[in-house]
Design a protein around this motif. Structure first.
Motif: not given
Length: 448
Positions: A11, A34-36, A112-116, A126
């Motif tokens: 994360i 995952a990186e927001e 994964i371009h979302q906050r986890a 996610l």
């Protein structure tokens, strides 16, 4: 062994998370990160890289003035366009962001371009509600700028916003006296803003050698920067003209066009689900052992989120050590002694090892050598600005235990000299080395 979606789920794709992801994947692990926001993290996107480029740009203010003494026909008033510098810096940030992304993809890391958020020892959720599982989870979410709790604080900015300003302020108050505050103070001053630094104590740059930080304070004041010490925020008032009036303890109110908070950084653990998963936090930071393992056996953390040493190269080493230990069959721990550090102020300062006061407390018997001089370029330029190099040695053995410097290019010089300090070399061995003349670095082997 349980069946997981990934061997490793990271994360945060900053310096530490990116290194750990890439190396673990190279060792054969199935990895997702995952990186927001953007790949690269604080250093690449909104920290040391764009800031150093602004520092280069700001330094031309002095270089252009000095050039006249070297025969260059430079006009008295040179036009500066902030938006050109800003946009070129942001373009370079985009390029590096792309390079980081490509590196991860080349090594087979799933981005994964979302906050986890963490939902258990081996699970994350996610932002779109998808659940993922992993044998190990690595927390590498970094930290964010602290904002003081006072009325009107919402009118200020932090270093994050400084890279995106539409225009430079004529007057800016910078709260804080650490490296971020002093670096941006130099940038804004050189680019034409009137700068006031406000600090809650009497000290700037705590942790650096007293002689070196005193020299920076003297030079900064000589250049026209103002300092308000022993000052705490009471409130910020925004006028109809958009100006901000800062009310503070022990000083009269100050009216400026912009207030920037540089009062420390806070680990990004809020709302991440760590405590619910059983991870121990201390003042918001993930507590880890020397293998970067948290209180939960399958959850690890590296970088600023652990609040050990908030430096990009340290986060990278921690990420490398984690990946090598658990995926490369190469147990590795990070050595935190003699880490060099620099402040890219105007002029810059750098140091490695113990300060004079630390050495006195730990060793008792010490010897201190120094060189206080005007760099050759400053002499011809008519710039009355002196450099100071300081070497702290064990009084019994002559081993160099600290090296501290302020002056042009000292971060570049210190990187090589830090190797000698790390290796435990002595003052006598420096003295045995022939000086490389004429350079500023030769002062390292000529100190008295």
């Amino acid at each position: 062994m349980a069946d997981y979606d990934y061997d490793l789920f990271v994360i945060g794709a900053g310096s530490g998370g990116t290194r750990a992801s890439r190396v673990a994947a190279a060792h054969g692990a199935k990895v997702a990160v995952a990186e927001e926001y953007r790949v690269g993290g604080a250093c690449v996107i909104r920290g040391c890289v764009p800031k150093k480029l602004l520092i280069y740009g700001a330094h031309f203010a002095e270089d252009l003035k000095d050039a006249k003494r070297f025969g260059w026909q430079v006009p008295d008033q040179c036009d500066f366009d902030w938006k050109t510098l800003r946009d070129n810096v942001l373009e370079e940030v985009d390029r590096i962001n792309g390079a980081y992304t490509q590196t991860l993809e080349t090594h087979g890391v799933e981005i994964i371009h979302q906050r986890a958020t963490v939902t258990g020892p081996n699970s994350v959720r996610l932002a779109d509600g998808t659940e993922k599982t992993a044998a190990r989870i690595l927390i590498a979410v970094g930290a964010h700028p602290a904002v003081p709790d006072c009325p009107g604080a919402e009118h200020g900015i932090t270093s994050n916003e400084a890279f995106h300003l539409d225009a430079l302020p004529k007057r800016i108050l910078i709260a804080g006296a650490g490296y971020i505050a002093n670096e941006f103070a130099g940038i804004f001053h050189q680019l034409g803003s009137h700068v006031t630094i406000m600090n809650r104590t009497q000290d700037i740059l705590r942790g650096y050698d007293l002689s070196i930080r005193d020299r920076l304070l003297q030079i900064s004041m000589m250049k026209g920067l103002e300092f308000k010490f022993d000052a705490n925020f009471e409130r910020l008032d925004k006028g109809e003209d958009g100006c901000l009036t800062v009310h503070m303890s022990n000083h009269e109110p100050v009216t400026v066009d912009m207030v920037m908070f540089a009062t420390g950084r806070v680990p990004n653990t809020e709302g991440l689900g760590l405590e619910e998963a059983g991870v121990t936090l201390e003042k918001g930071a993930v507590v880890v052992d020397d293998q970067n393992r948290s209180s939960v056996e399958s959850i690890f953390a590296v970088g600023d989120v652990t609040n050990r040493v908030q430096l990009t190269p340290v986060a990278i080493r921690e990420g490398q050590a984690f990946a090598d230990t658990f995926y490369g069959d190469k147990p590795t721990t990070v050595d935190y002694t003699n880490i060099p550090a620099a402040v890219f102020s105007h002029p810059p300062m750098a140091g490695v090892g113990m300060t004079e006061s630390e050495a006195k407390q730990k060793l008792g018997s010490i010897r201190v050598y120094s060189s206080d001089f005007r760099p050759m370029k400053n002499v011809l330029a008519g710039r009355n600005e002196r450099a100071l190099y300081k070497m702290v040695c064990d009084g019994e053995t002559g081993r160099i235990v600290g090296l501290h410097m302020i002056g042009p290019d000292v971060p570049e010089i210190l990187q090589a000299a830090a190797i000698a300090v790390k290796a435990g070399l002595t003052k006598a061995q420096f003295d045995d080395t022939v000086a490389l003349h004429p350079t500023m670095a030769e002062e390292l082997v000529l100190m008295k």
